[in-house]
Design an enzyme around this catalytic site. Structure first.
Site, PDB file in Angstrom:
ATOM      1  N   ALA A 475       0.822  -1.211   0.000  1.00  0.00           N
ATOM      2  CA  ALA A 475       0.000   0.000   0.000  1.00  0.00           C
ATOM      3  C   ALA A 475       0.854   1.258   0.000  1.00  0.00           C
ATOM      4  CB  ALA A 475      -0.937  -0.026   1.213  1.00  0.00           C
ATOM      5  N   ASP A 501       9.952  -6.328  -4.049  1.00  0.00           N
ATOM      6  CA  ASP A 501       8.913  -6.928  -3.203  1.00  0.00           C
ATOM      7  C   ASP A 501       8.787  -8.375  -3.620  1.00  0.00           C
ATOM      8  OD1 ASP A 501       6.390  -7.737  -1.977  1.00  0.00           O
ATOM      9  OD2 ASP A 501       6.026  -5.603  -1.661  1.00  0.00           O
ATOM     10  N   ARG A 512      -6.602  -1.076  -1.288  1.00  0.00           N
ATOM     11  CA  ARG A 512      -5.770   0.082  -0.944  1.00  0.00           C
ATOM     12  C   ARG A 512      -4.490   0.155  -1.768  1.00  0.00           C
ATOM     13  NH1 ARG A 512      -5.431  -4.111   1.933  1.00  0.00           N
ATOM     14  NH2 ARG A 512      -3.498  -4.857   2.860  1.00  0.00           N
ATOM     15  N   LYS A 525       3.996  -8.214  -7.189  1.00  0.00           N
ATOM     16  CA  LYS A 525       3.663  -6.828  -6.871  1.00  0.00           C
ATOM     17  C   LYS A 525       4.632  -5.841  -7.511  1.00  0.00           C
ATOM     18  CE  LYS A 525       1.244  -7.323  -2.446  1.00  0.00           C
ATOM     19  NZ  LYS A 525       1.211  -6.935  -1.017  1.00  0.00           N
ATOM     20  N   ASP A 573       6.165  -3.968   6.028  1.00  0.00           N
ATOM     21  CA  ASP A 573       5.068  -4.268   6.947  1.00  0.00           C
ATOM     22  C   ASP A 573       5.525  -5.030   8.183  1.00  0.00           C
ATOM     23  OD1 ASP A 573       5.668  -6.704   5.875  1.00  0.00           O
ATOM     24  OD2 ASP A 573       3.666  -7.134   5.082  1.00  0.00           O
ATOM     25  N   ASN A 574       6.840  -5.077   8.435  1.00  0.00           N
ATOM     26  CA  ASN A 574       7.301  -5.757   9.639  1.00  0.00           C
ATOM     27  C   ASN A 574       8.538  -5.062  10.187  1.00  0.00           C
ATOM     28  OD1 ASN A 574       9.887  -7.590   8.947  1.00  0.00           O
ATOM     29  ND2 ASN A 574       8.526  -7.500   7.155  1.00  0.00           N
ATOM     30  N   CYS A 629      -0.218 -20.049  31.625  1.00  0.00           N
ATOM     31  CA  CYS A 629      -1.272 -20.673  32.438  1.00  0.00           C
ATOM     32  C   CYS A 629      -2.649 -20.103  32.127  1.00  0.00           C
ATOM     33  CB  CYS A 629      -0.950 -20.510  33.922  1.00  0.00           C
ATOM     34  SG  CYS A 629       0.396 -21.571  34.443  1.00  0.00           S
TER      35      CYS A 629
END
Length: 1052
Positions: A475, A501, A512, A525, A573-574, A629
């Site tokens: 995007a 990419d 988007r 992309k 994006d990371n 837990c």
């Protein structure tokens, strides 16, 4: 051209078309304001559900109700220049019912500076008509049409929202009256050079159903007092997060039941864990439990009409360091309208006479208006000189803001701008403009004339020669590429834009990532994006790669590559990839444009070599993890059950299957497994035996039987064992109920094939099990139900002596102290069948994929989570919410991306001019929902010091090899008076003061490159020109001192 021509891009059947009274025979869609659900391509009267595959990421921002309201709204966008096309793009992607594009202007060469859907072939054509085809392709659910006639009252009254761009004041005032009369939301937007104006009038009574879009807050209650001013105290594990004036309701309270399901109560915050709710003195006494939930209460906003708002403006401040700018710009835009009215045109570019006349007009308007605006400012000096300019990044930023306001007007979601928003990027220009030559800014018949009007021809040439690396074509990457193309970055001789990419296009991207179309799905992309922006600007030199950035691609993105760059723009994006690229930019001393979004929130950061800190200098706090837990035995929120379900999927269908697949394909798998530490060998062997012997299905019936028995174990047997250990009336050592506070007392479920949720689980689990083992699937629910009903489920009796950890520390102790059962390991190895005994068995581990609705992954997650939620009395979540949480989806919307992409590229203007003052650069922070837009000066690179030498993260020692280790140590001792105590390269320790004498003596005479290869046991790759060494040093007093890293250049 006819004055009432309408062109329609809809794909309605011929019977739905009609002719408009024009000289030409032109088909047009009906412009009726009939309300409709989300329109289906190929139909004008269908009302199906929202396409969640397309809108999934936006739905997590707006919600289904807001999207449905948008889908019944008709929007008019007038003015299809650079700003208008940005607004139209974002509104169409957003998914309104219909968009009408209005323009009465023919395309000229200067439009190509920012109107990315016009080309040289469009010259002389109406801008709305020329843009129609490509805008309509953005979203087949939105009927898009072009209109080239006058904006009459009859034409305007069919719309829910009217957007005017680049319009004259008298036209604005006329249309504002019509909009008021027919309760139409009006948005006026204009960009002049580096200056922007936005105005909103949504009427006398506009209801905002959700002011900020944040999920309602919840907290668990510890106590409630019986008092005239009842005080609610929440459990002290997390702050309640509420604010004065918020409204709340309650549930699950034992004792003071009058509050359960009550009407929303207004609160007063007393502290981070307490708030008051008014008189509770007459209520029953509080006993235990309870959850408080924030309630979103609609608010009504009253807007001033344009005529009144011009005289009594109220501003949304966009930059608090420029607090005085909003009233100055309010005056400047009014003066510009007056100047055009008097002279029939705008002030000439960089013309001092016209600028003086403009400033005189400002003074006159200021006095007549009774205002005390400062009219002697630099802003009013520059405004008339560049007001003819047209800047693509500014259009992108303001286009995103305006499109979000359109969505607010259609949906009532989020707080609108009240009522004026002004923005300027004046710091993009040099501070001293006195020596500027006006001829440098005159139009040349170039597609960049709008940009040249602001920055000049010489700077345009400089932009064309830039070499930039865009990392990511999602995007933000699409926005950056479009802006680079319009700006002419890399479009000149010697310039280039490289984009990489590794991902393929998916359907959910189309909402988007506007460079992609449905027929591009599953195409790369980067290659697709490069092809599209090349069409937007044929002069752009662009190269597309499909590489992931990281150590594995350093052969491609090596020293030569980075040394040839002028800068990097991240569109990732990371965090890990961002940090990696940030470190590469620091090493190669290249500027970095960093940006990110989360729903309506966004940020931009500019990293300038030797000036600012880097992206990695500050990091977000880590995500709060769920205690083990809590997941295992004591969930109290749907997030806990969804994470548990996600873990179940990984354990059942991926990890166990992965182990079995490796056992079948790798003869050394068992040997490697036996070398693992702790109880891992035992756990893996146990899972192998289950996968290959105990729970290996031979038919689909076996898969159903396994699913039915596993259901019983998870949702009945384990709960009964938990309640056997901790009965509902159990007390703690302090005498408090064990099942209180965050611990919800569970109840076992009883299986029924007639319960749709129970059957959902069996169908999904059985089919996934069958997929793992290559068994034909069966998704016939009735058939699965019949098989499940025949399954004999083992009778369960709770066992004595079973230990269940209550806290994570107990769990770690029980895992850490458990002795490894070597006899059991030997027994398991004997029981495992040989590879030859398993025949042609093939096992396929499943990789979780949230966006494929046919693979049953989310079916399993939703069913598994909601069943556990039923166990613990937790409200269940629908598929939409479950996918968001379990899939860790980042909500996203095109408007925020557009703003962020524009703001990042404004910083590129400053980088390309070589600005060295940190105060001209801006880091941006936005939340379009509020709306909030703010900027801060980047933080300077922190300074360190050894002796009298100051250094920052941008500095390093430069050492030219080849040196032996001894020569290297001596070099620092003699040149810098530093005693190296430790020397490392990556994770390899090359030298330390505590190293054994023999090892030290062995390495001292070796060249540094040989020491690295000897210790790392790896060859130095041919593309590596230099090595990076980290040092620990002592000064001449024997104290530790921090020093920069070493760049050790290898000989050719």
């Amino acid at each position: 051209m006819s004055s009432s021509r309408v062109l329609d891009s809809s794909v309605d059947p011929a019977a739905k078309k009609r002719k408009v009274a024009t000289g030409d025979s032109v088909v047009a869609s009906s412009c009726s304001s009939r309300s409709a659900e989300m329109e289906q391509p190929g139909s004008s009267n269908c009302a199906p559900e929202i396409d969640e595959g397309l809108y999934s990421r936006q739905l997590y921002v707006l919600g289904h109700d807001a999207m449905r309201r948008m889908a019944s709204s008709n929007v008019l966008i007038s003015g299809l220049g650079g700003l208008g096309v940005e607004v139209a793009k974002n509104v169409i992607l957003g998914g309104v019912r219909a968009v009408t594009l209005h323009d009465e202007v023919a395309c000229t060469i200067s439009d190509l500076c920012s109107q990315f859907y016009l080309s040289e072939a469009s010259l002389g054509k109406n801008r709305a008509e020329a843009s129609l085809k490509q805008l309509s392709e953005l979203n087949n659910y939105v009927r898009t049409q072009a209109y080239t006639g006058p904006l009459t009252e009859d034409f305007l009254k069919q719309f829910r929202v009217i957007v005017l761009t680049n319009s004259k004041l008298d036209e604005q005032l006329r249309i504002a009256e019509t909009a008021r009369a027919f309760n139409i939301a009006l948005i006026i937007a204009d960009n002049k050079g580096l200056f922007s104006q936005v105005f909103c009038d949504f009427g006398d009574e506009f209801t905002v159903v959700d002011t900020n879009g944040e999920a309602p807050l919840t907290a668990m209650i510890a106590s409630i007092s019986n008092d005239i001013e009842g005080v609610v105290t929440c459990l002290d594990d997390t702050r309640h997060g509420l604010e004065d004036g918020d409204y709340v309701t309650f549930s699950e309270i034992v004792g003071m039941t009058e509050l359960n399901g009550c009407e929303p109560i207004k609160i007063k915050v007393l502290g981070p864990y307490t708030f008051s709710i008014g008189d509770t003195s007459s209520y029953s006494k509080y006993v235990s439990g309870g959850i408080v939930t924030q309630v979103k209460v609609p608010t009504v906003m009253q807007f001033k009409p344009l005529k009144e708002a011009l005289k009594e403006p109220e501003f949304v401040i966009t930059d608090f360091s420029k607090f005085e700018r909003a009233p100055q710009l309010h005056l400047a835009f009014q003066a510009l309208h007056k100047y055009h009215e008097q002279n029939g045109d705008y002030p000439r570019l960089w013309n001092n006479d016209d600028a003086a006349a403009f400033k005189s007009l400002c003074k006159k308007l200021s006095v007549n208006g009774g205002s005390d605006y400062e009219v002697g400012s630099d802003l009013l000096e520059v405004f008339p000189k560049i007001c003819r300019g047209d800047i693509s990044p500014l259009n992108a930023a303001v286009g995103g803001i305006v499109a979000q306001e359109v969505m607010k007007a259609c949906s009532g979601k989020f707080t609108p701008i009240y009522q004026w928003l002004y923005f300027d990027a004046l710091e993009c220009l040099p501070k001293d403009l006195t020596a500027e030559n006006p001829e440098n800014y005159m139009p040349t018949g170039s597609r960049y004339d709008g940009q040249i009007a602001v920055f000049g021809k010489e700077f345009q040439d400089k932009l064309g020669k830039l070499n930039y690396f865009i990392v990511g074509a999602g995007a933000i990457g699409c926005e950056l590429l479009k802006n680079f193309a319009m700006m002419g970055v890399g479009a000149g001789e010697g310039g280039k834009v490289i984009v990489t990419d590794m991902d393929l296009i998916e359907k959910s991207n189309l909402n988007r990532q506007f460079l992609f179309r449905p027929h591009d799905v599953q195409r790369p992309k980067s290659i697709t994006a490069a092809r599209v922006v090349k069409q937007m600007n044929p002069y752009l030199n662009i190269e597309a790669h499909e590489n992931r950035v990281g150590p594995e691609s350093e052969k491609v993105y090596d020293d030569n590559f980075f040394e040839g760059l002028d800068g990097v723009a991240n569109a990732l994006d990371n965090v890990d990839a961002r940090i990696y690229m940030d470190r590469r930019c620091v090493y190669y001393r290249k500027p970095l444009l960093e940006s990110g979004t989360l729903g309506t929130k966004g940020n931009t950061q500019v990293v300038v070599p030797f000036l600012t800190e880097s992206y990695s200098s500050s990091q977000d706090p880590p995500e709060k993890s769920i205690p083990i837990c809590t997941l295992k035995n004591f969930p109290n929120a749907i997030e806990h059950t969804l994470q548990w379900a996600r873990d179940s999927f990984e354990g059942l269908f991926h990890q166990a299957a992965e182990n079995a697949a490796q056992y079948l394909s790798d003869p050394s798998f068992i040997d490697r497994t036996m070398k693992l530490p702790g109880v891992q060998p035992l756990e893996i062997l146990e899972s192998l035996k289950k996968a290959l012997v105990d729970q290996r299905p031979l038919s689909f019936d076996d898969c159903v039987a396994w699913a039915r028995c596993y259901w019983q174990e998870q949702y009945n047997d384990q709960i009964r064992q938990l309640l056997f250990n901790f009965p509902p009336d159990q007390l703690t050592s302090s005498g408090q109920p064990f099942w209180s506070g965050p611990k919800r007392c569970p109840k076992p479920l009883e299986f029924s094939v007639d319960n749709s949720l129970h059957l959902d689980y069996i169908v999904a689990a059985a089919n996934l099990k069958a997929e793992v083992y290559g068994i034909p699937q069966n998704r016939d629910r009735e058939a699965v139900a019949r098989i499940a009903a025949r399954v004999q489920v083992p009778v369960f009796v709770p066992k004595q002596g079973v230990k269940i950890s209550v806290t994570d520390s107990q769990d770690q102790m029980s895992n850490g102290t458990g002795a490894v059962d070597h006899d059991r390991i030997i027994q398991l190895q004997k029981e495992l069948p040989g590879i030859s005994e398993l025949g042609n068995l093939q096992i396929k581990p499943l990789e979780f994929e949230k966006d494929d609705d046919t693979n049953m992954h989310m079916d399993f997650i939703v069913a598994a989570s909601n069943l556990r939620a039923e166990n613990y009395g937790i409200p269940i979540a629908d598929r939409h919410k479950s996918k968001l949480i379990a899939g860790k989806i980042i909500p996203a919307i095109a408007t925020t991306t557009s703003v962020v992409g524009g703001l990042a590229c404004l910083e590129l203007y400053k980088l390309a001019q070589g600005f060295k003052n940190i105060d001209v650069f801006k880091n941006g922070f936005i939340n379009l929902a509020l709306p909030f837009i703010s900027f801060s000066e980047p933080i300077s690179a922190p300074k360190n010091k050894y002796y009298d030498t100051e250094w920052t993260l941008w500095d390093r020692f430069e050492v030219v090899g080849e040196l032996t280790l001894k020569e290297f140590l001596d070099y620092f001792r003699t040149k810098y008076n530093l005693e190296i105590t430790m020397l490392s390269q990556g994770v390899c320790m090359l030298y330390s003061f505590f190293m054994s004498r023999s090892k030290c003596a062995e390495r001292m005479g070796l060249p540094m490159s040989e020491v690295v290869m000897k210790v790392s046991k790896k060859k130095i790759e041919p593309h590596v020109k230099a090595l990076i060494f980290e040092l620990c040093c002592n000064d001449d007093s024997g104290n530790d001192v921090e020093v920069p890293y070493v760049r050790y250049t290898l000989p050719n």
